[in-house]
Design a protein around this motif. Structure first.
Motif, PDB file in Angstrom:
ATOM      1  N   ALA A 246       0.854  -1.216  -0.092  1.00 48.84           N
ATOM      2  CA  ALA A 246      -0.071   0.015   0.077  1.00 48.84           C
ATOM      3  C   ALA A 246       0.902   1.090  -0.060  1.00 48.84           C
ATOM      4  O   ALA A 246       0.474   2.283  -0.676  1.00 48.84           O
ATOM      5  N   ILE A 247       2.057   1.384   0.757  1.00 53.80           N
ATOM      6  CA  ILE A 247       3.073   2.297   0.745  1.00 53.80           C
ATOM      7  C   ILE A 247       3.552   2.422  -0.480  1.00 53.80           C
ATOM      8  O   ILE A 247       3.645   3.480  -0.935  1.00 53.80           O
ATOM      9  N   LEU A 248       3.902   1.253  -1.306  1.00 48.74           N
ATOM     10  CA  LEU A 248       4.450   1.581  -2.785  1.00 48.74           C
ATOM     11  C   LEU A 248       3.373   1.987  -3.698  1.00 48.74           C
ATOM     12  O   LEU A 248       3.962   3.126  -4.432  1.00 48.74           O
ATOM     13  N   ASP A 249       2.126   1.906  -3.331  1.00 46.21           N
ATOM     14  CA  ASP A 249       1.106   2.493  -4.039  1.00 46.21           C
ATOM     15  C   ASP A 249       0.826   3.935  -3.996  1.00 46.21           C
ATOM     16  O   ASP A 249       0.502   4.706  -4.929  1.00 46.21           O
ATOM     17  N   HIS A 250       1.247   4.184  -2.720  1.00 52.17           N
ATOM     18  CA  HIS A 250       1.421   5.757  -2.280  1.00 52.17           C
ATOM     19  C   HIS A 250       2.307   6.675  -2.894  1.00 52.17           C
ATOM     20  O   HIS A 250       2.382   7.834  -2.905  1.00 52.17           O
ATOM     21  N   LEU A 251       3.497   5.953  -2.883  1.00 45.47           N
ATOM     22  CA  LEU A 251       4.689   6.738  -3.049  1.00 45.47           C
ATOM     23  C   LEU A 251       4.682   7.793  -4.268  1.00 45.47           C
ATOM     24  O   LEU A 251       5.081   8.684  -4.145  1.00 45.47           O
ATOM     25  N   PRO A 252       4.086   7.720  -5.442  1.00 39.05           N
ATOM     26  CA  PRO A 252       3.985   8.502  -6.389  1.00 39.05           C
ATOM     27  C   PRO A 252       3.137   9.849  -5.996  1.00 39.05           C
ATOM     28  O   PRO A 252       3.577  10.775  -6.736  1.00 39.05           O
ATOM     29  N   LYS A 253       2.607   9.788  -4.987  1.00 35.78           N
ATOM     30  CA  LYS A 253       1.885  11.026  -4.371  1.00 35.78           C
ATOM     31  C   LYS A 253       2.736  11.748  -3.493  1.00 35.78           C
ATOM     32  O   LYS A 253       2.444  12.847  -3.083  1.00 35.78           O
ATOM     33  N   VAL A 254       3.926  11.326  -3.247  1.00 33.16           N
ATOM     34  CA  VAL A 254       4.963  11.886  -2.237  1.00 33.16           C
ATOM     35  C   VAL A 254       6.059  12.739  -3.074  1.00 33.16           C
ATOM     36  O   VAL A 254       6.749  12.189  -3.898  1.00 33.16           O
ATOM     37  N   PRO A 255       6.106  14.193  -3.033  1.00 38.14           N
ATOM     38  CA  PRO A 255       6.523  14.822  -3.884  1.00 38.14           C
ATOM     39  C   PRO A 255       8.256  14.816  -3.606  1.00 38.14           C
ATOM     40  O   PRO A 255       8.956  15.402  -4.531  1.00 38.14           O
ATOM     41  N   TRP A 256       8.758  14.261  -2.339  1.00 37.87           N
ATOM     42  CA  TRP A 256       9.985  14.502  -2.250  1.00 37.87           C
ATOM     43  C   TRP A 256      11.073  13.398  -2.686  1.00 37.87           C
ATOM     44  O   TRP A 256      12.183  13.478  -2.536  1.00 37.87           O
ATOM     45  N   ASP A 258      11.698   9.847  -5.538  1.00 37.05           N
ATOM     46  CA  ASP A 258      11.636   9.361  -6.866  1.00 37.05           C
ATOM     47  C   ASP A 258      11.097   8.177  -6.790  1.00 37.05           C
ATOM     48  O   ASP A 258      11.904   6.954  -6.442  1.00 37.05           O
ATOM     49  N   ASP A 259       9.898   8.087  -6.964  1.00 32.88           N
ATOM     50  CA  ASP A 259       9.078   6.475  -6.920  1.00 32.88           C
ATOM     51  C   ASP A 259       9.586   5.450  -7.886  1.00 32.88           C
ATOM     52  O   ASP A 259       9.292   4.352  -7.973  1.00 32.88           O
ATOM     53  N   ALA A 260      10.518   5.939  -8.792  1.00 35.43           N
ATOM     54  CA  ALA A 260      11.140   4.867  -9.880  1.00 35.43           C
ATOM     55  C   ALA A 260      12.507   4.351  -9.183  1.00 35.43           C
ATOM     56  O   ALA A 260      13.078   3.529  -9.727  1.00 35.43           O
ATOM     57  N   ARG A 261      12.976   5.050  -7.870  1.00 34.14           N
ATOM     58  CA  ARG A 261      14.292   4.752  -7.483  1.00 34.14           C
ATOM     59  C   ARG A 261      13.856   4.279  -5.828  1.00 34.14           C
ATOM     60  O   ARG A 261      14.207   5.086  -5.203  1.00 34.14           O
ATOM     61  N   VAL A 262      13.369   3.151  -5.848  1.00 35.84           N
ATOM     62  CA  VAL A 262      12.984   2.481  -4.414  1.00 35.84           C
ATOM     63  C   VAL A 262      13.412   1.364  -4.044  1.00 35.84           C
ATOM     64  O   VAL A 262      13.516   0.352  -4.894  1.00 35.84           O
ATOM     65  N   ALA A 263      14.028   1.054  -2.941  1.00 36.48           N
ATOM     66  CA  ALA A 263      14.459  -0.358  -2.473  1.00 36.48           C
ATOM     67  C   ALA A 263      13.778  -0.356  -1.054  1.00 36.48           C
ATOM     68  O   ALA A 263      13.259   0.441  -0.504  1.00 36.48           O
ATOM     69  N   MET A 264      13.863  -1.791  -0.705  1.00 39.56           N
ATOM     70  CA  MET A 264      13.344  -2.071   0.543  1.00 39.56           C
ATOM     71  C   MET A 264      14.549  -2.887   1.462  1.00 39.56           C
ATOM     72  O   MET A 264      15.351  -3.726   0.937  1.00 39.56           O
ATOM     73  N   LEU A 265      14.467  -2.184   2.773  1.00 43.19           N
ATOM     74  CA  LEU A 265      15.557  -3.206   3.658  1.00 43.19           C
ATOM     75  C   LEU A 265      14.685  -3.396   5.031  1.00 43.19           C
ATOM     76  O   LEU A 265      13.960  -2.830   5.341  1.00 43.19           O
ATOM     77  N   GLY A 266      14.810  -4.718   5.125  1.00 41.75           N
ATOM     78  CA  GLY A 266      14.047  -5.305   6.404  1.00 41.75           C
ATOM     79  C   GLY A 266      15.020  -6.086   7.064  1.00 41.75           C
ATOM     80  O   GLY A 266      15.838  -7.011   6.642  1.00 41.75           O
ATOM     81  N   ALA A 282       8.146  -6.883  -7.542  1.00 45.07           N
ATOM     82  CA  ALA A 282       9.620  -6.579  -8.257  1.00 45.07           C
ATOM     83  C   ALA A 282       9.618  -5.524  -9.435  1.00 45.07           C
ATOM     84  O   ALA A 282      10.692  -4.865  -9.528  1.00 45.07           O
ATOM     85  N   GLU A 283       8.441  -5.420  -9.875  1.00 45.22           N
ATOM     86  CA  GLU A 283       8.514  -4.060 -10.950  1.00 45.22           C
ATOM     87  C   GLU A 283       8.478  -2.877 -10.293  1.00 45.22           C
ATOM     88  O   GLU A 283       8.767  -1.715 -10.909  1.00 45.22           O
ATOM     89  N   ARG A 284       8.164  -2.594  -8.940  1.00 50.73           N
ATOM     90  CA  ARG A 284       8.349  -1.235  -8.508  1.00 50.73           C
ATOM     91  C   ARG A 284       9.420  -1.088  -7.664  1.00 50.73           C
ATOM     92  O   ARG A 284       9.612  -0.077  -6.756  1.00 50.73           O
ATOM     93  N   LEU A 285      10.539  -2.096  -7.333  1.00 47.00           N
ATOM     94  CA  LEU A 285      11.558  -1.788  -6.626  1.00 47.00           C
ATOM     95  C   LEU A 285      12.843  -1.990  -7.314  1.00 47.00           C
ATOM     96  O   LEU A 285      12.999  -2.750  -8.445  1.00 47.00           O
ATOM     97  N   ARG A 286      13.843  -1.229  -6.937  1.00 47.77           N
ATOM     98  CA  ARG A 286      15.147  -1.257  -7.580  1.00 47.77           C
ATOM     99  C   ARG A 286      16.048  -2.585  -6.924  1.00 47.77           C
ATOM    100  O   ARG A 286      16.712  -2.912  -7.638  1.00 47.77           O
ATOM    101  N   ALA A 287      15.790  -2.705  -5.676  1.00 49.80           N
ATOM    102  CA  ALA A 287      16.714  -3.691  -4.803  1.00 49.80           C
ATOM    103  C   ALA A 287      16.018  -4.100  -3.575  1.00 49.80           C
ATOM    104  O   ALA A 287      15.206  -3.273  -3.015  1.00 49.80           O
ATOM    105  N   VAL A 288      16.332  -5.070  -2.995  1.00 49.67           N
ATOM    106  CA  VAL A 288      16.056  -5.595  -1.712  1.00 49.67           C
ATOM    107  C   VAL A 288      17.026  -5.919  -0.676  1.00 49.67           C
ATOM    108  O   VAL A 288      18.015  -6.612  -1.204  1.00 49.67           O
ATOM    109  N   VAL A 289      17.192  -5.711   0.668  1.00 55.69           N
ATOM    110  CA  VAL A 289      18.202  -6.066   1.386  1.00 55.69           C
ATOM    111  C   VAL A 289      17.547  -6.767   2.435  1.00 55.69           C
ATOM    112  O   VAL A 289      16.443  -6.334   2.971  1.00 55.69           O
TER     113      VAL A 289
END
Length: 409
Positions: A246-256, A258-266, A282-289
Motif C-alpha cells: 500500500a505504501i508503494l502504491d502511495h509513493l507516486p503522491k509523495v513529492p520529495w 523518486d518513486d522509480a528509485r525505491v529499495a526495501m531493507l528489512g 519486483a517491477e516497483r523496486l530497484r533492490a531488496v536487502v
C-alpha cells in the motif's frame, strides 16, 4: 517544572498489566528457558544494539542492576516482570531515563546548544522506545512510552540539518503514519523503505539514516510492522507485505522522493516482508536487502520454534492476536509465514538484485534460510557475519549495504 514532570506525568501506578502476561496466560510459570545461561530476563537484552544507538552502556547496566535487585513482587522468576508502574518495573526505569534526557535536551535548546539538544532528544526517544519494548498491543504502558519516543524524535529532527516528514498512507479506510527522513529538499531523492523486527518500532531506525543513508544522499521511509507502533490495528498474517504494498502504491503522491528509485531493507521479520516484495513487487523496486530474515525454517521446524525465547514467541502471538500459552497452536498458526511454504522461495527466481545478510548460528535465520534467499535471485550478494553482535559488525554491514544501495538506486 522538573518536579512536576517526574512527579505528576510519571507518577507510579500499581494497577497496570505486567508485560509478560499480555499475550501469555501462562506467564507465571515462565523460567529462563530459551535465554542464555545466567540471564534470567523475560526480555532479550540487546546490549550491543542499544549501545550502538548511543545509550551509555554503564548507565544501562546500572538500570539493569536496579531492576534485578528490586524486591517487589514479580509475575515469575524472571527479573523484569515486576508489575505496576513503579521503581523496578522495566517501563518505569527506562521512562525515568527518557525524561532525564528530555530535560537535558530542553535545557540545551534554551541555551542555544543545538548539537547537544539534538543528541539528548535522540537519547530520550531511544530510551522511551526501549521502555515500551517489546511493544505489545494490550500493554497499558506502551502508548505513553511511544508518545514520548515519537515526540522526542520529532524534537530531535527540528534541531537537525536533515528533514523529516510524516507521511499518512491510507490502508483499509485507516491511516498509517510513516516517517520520511530526507537529506534535504533541494531535489527528489531515491528512497529506501526500512522496517525492523517484530520487537522494533520506527523511532529506533533513525541511526541508519543519520549515519549512513543521509551522507549518501538517500532518503529513508520507515514503516512499522503489522501489530506494532502505527500499524497496531493490523494483524500479522500470511500476506505480511500488505502494508508495504500500500505504501508503494502511495509513493507516486509523495513529492520529495523518486518513486522509480525505491529499495526495501528489512531487518529480522521485516526481512521476510522484503523477500516477499522482491517477488510480488519486483517491477516497483530497484533492490531488496534482508538482514537476519526468518523466511522458512523457523516456521517449518517445530523444535526450532519451541526453542525460541518466550519473548519472541509472545511477539508472534501478540502481532497475530492470539495467546502464546499454547506453543504448538501458535506454531501451526505461524507455519504459513514460511515463504517456501507459500511457494515464493525455492521456485522461479526474481530478477531483482538482492543483498542477503546472515549470521553464524542464528536460531531465527539459520544458514539454510540464507541459502534459500541466496538462490532467489541471479544477482544476489551474500554476507555472513560472525556469531556475536558488535558495534563493529553493525557499522561494517551498514556501510557495505549503503554502498551497494547507491549502485542499485
Amino acid at each position: 517544572m522538573k518536579e512536576n514532570l517526574s512527579e505528576v506525568l510519571f507518577k507510579p501506578r500499581i494497577n497496570v498489566v505486567e508485560t509478560s502476561t499480555v499475550s501469555n496466560s501462562s506467564a507465571a510459570q515462565l523460567s529462563a528457558v530459551g535465554q542464555e545461561e545466567g540471564r534470567n530476563w523475560y526480555r532479550i537484552l540487546r546490549r550491543e544494539y542499544w549501545a550502538w544507538l548511543g545509550l551509555d552502556p554503564i548507565e544501562t547496566e546500572s538500570l539493569f542492576a536496579d531492576i534485578a535487585m528490586c524486591d517487589k513482587p514479580r509475575t515469575s522468576e524472571l527479573l523484569d516482570t515486576i508489575g505496576g508502574y513503579q521503581p523496578g518495573n522495566w517501563n518505569y526505569e527506562w521512562m525515568q531515563r527518557a525524561v532525564k534526557h528530555q530535560i537535558s535536551a530542553k535545557d540545551a535548546e534554551q541555551n542555544g546548544q543545538r548539537d547537544k539538544a539534538y543528541q539528548e532528544f535522540l537519547l530520550a526517544s531511544y530510551s522511551a522506545t526501549i521502555a515500551a519494548y517489546p511493544h505489545f498491543k494490550g500493554d497499558d504502558l506502551v502508548a505513553s512510552a511511544h508518545a514520548l519516543a515519537h515526540s522526542n524524535l520529532m524534537a530531535a529532527t527540528e534541531q537537525s540539518k536533515y528533514e523529516c516528514k510524516t507521511i499518512n498512507v491510507p490502508i483499509d479506510g485507516k491511516q498509517v503514519a510513516c516517517y520520511l527522513h530526507l537529506p534535504d529538499t533541494d531535489s527528489v531523492k531515491p528512497v529506501v523503505m526500512v522496517s525492523g523486527g517484530l520487537d522494533t518500532i520506527q523511532t529506533e531506525l533513525y541511526p541508519f539514516f543519520e549515519r549512513f543513508l543521509a551522507p549518501a544522499g538517500i532518503a529513508m521511509l520507515t514503516v512499522d510492522m503489522p501489530g506494532a507502533g502505527h500499524c497496531l490495528n493490523w494483524k500479522l498474517q500470511q500476506d505480511s507485505s500488505r502494508i508495504h504494498l500500500a505504501i508503494l502504491d502511495h509513493l507516486p503522491k509523495v513529492p520529495w522522493v523518486d518513486d522509480a528509485r525505491v529499495a526495501m531493507l528489512g531487518y529480522r521479520f521485516a526481512g521476510n516482508v522484503a523477500a516477499r516484495l522482491a517477488f510480488v513487487a519486483a517491477e516497483r523496486l530497484r533492490a531488496v536487502v534482508t538482514i537476519g530474515a526468518p523466511v522458512d525454517r523457523l516456521f517449518s521446524d517445530i523444535q526450532r520454534f519451541n526453542n525460541l525465547p518466550q519473548m519472541y514467541q509472545d511477539c508472534l502471538a501478540n502481532r497475530s492476536g492470539v495467546n502464546a500459552s499454547n506453543t504448538e497452536g501458535l506454531y501451526y498458526r505461524c507455519m504459513p509465514l514460511s515463504l517456501k511454504t507459500q511457494g515464493i522461495l525455492g521456485g522461479p527466481r526474481t530478477k531483482l538484485p538482492m543483498f542477503v545478510v546472515g549470521r553464524k548460528n542464528d536460531a531465527i535465520c539459520p544458514e539454510t534460510d540464507v541459502s534459500l534467499l541466496s538462490m532467489a535471485s541471479p544477482n544476489c550478494k551474500v554476507e555472513v557475519l560472525k556469531e556475536l553482535d558488535s558495534l563493529q559488525n553493525y557499522n561494517q554491514i551498514f556501510t557495505k549495504v549503503t554502498h551497494w544501495l547507491q549502485k542499485q538506486l
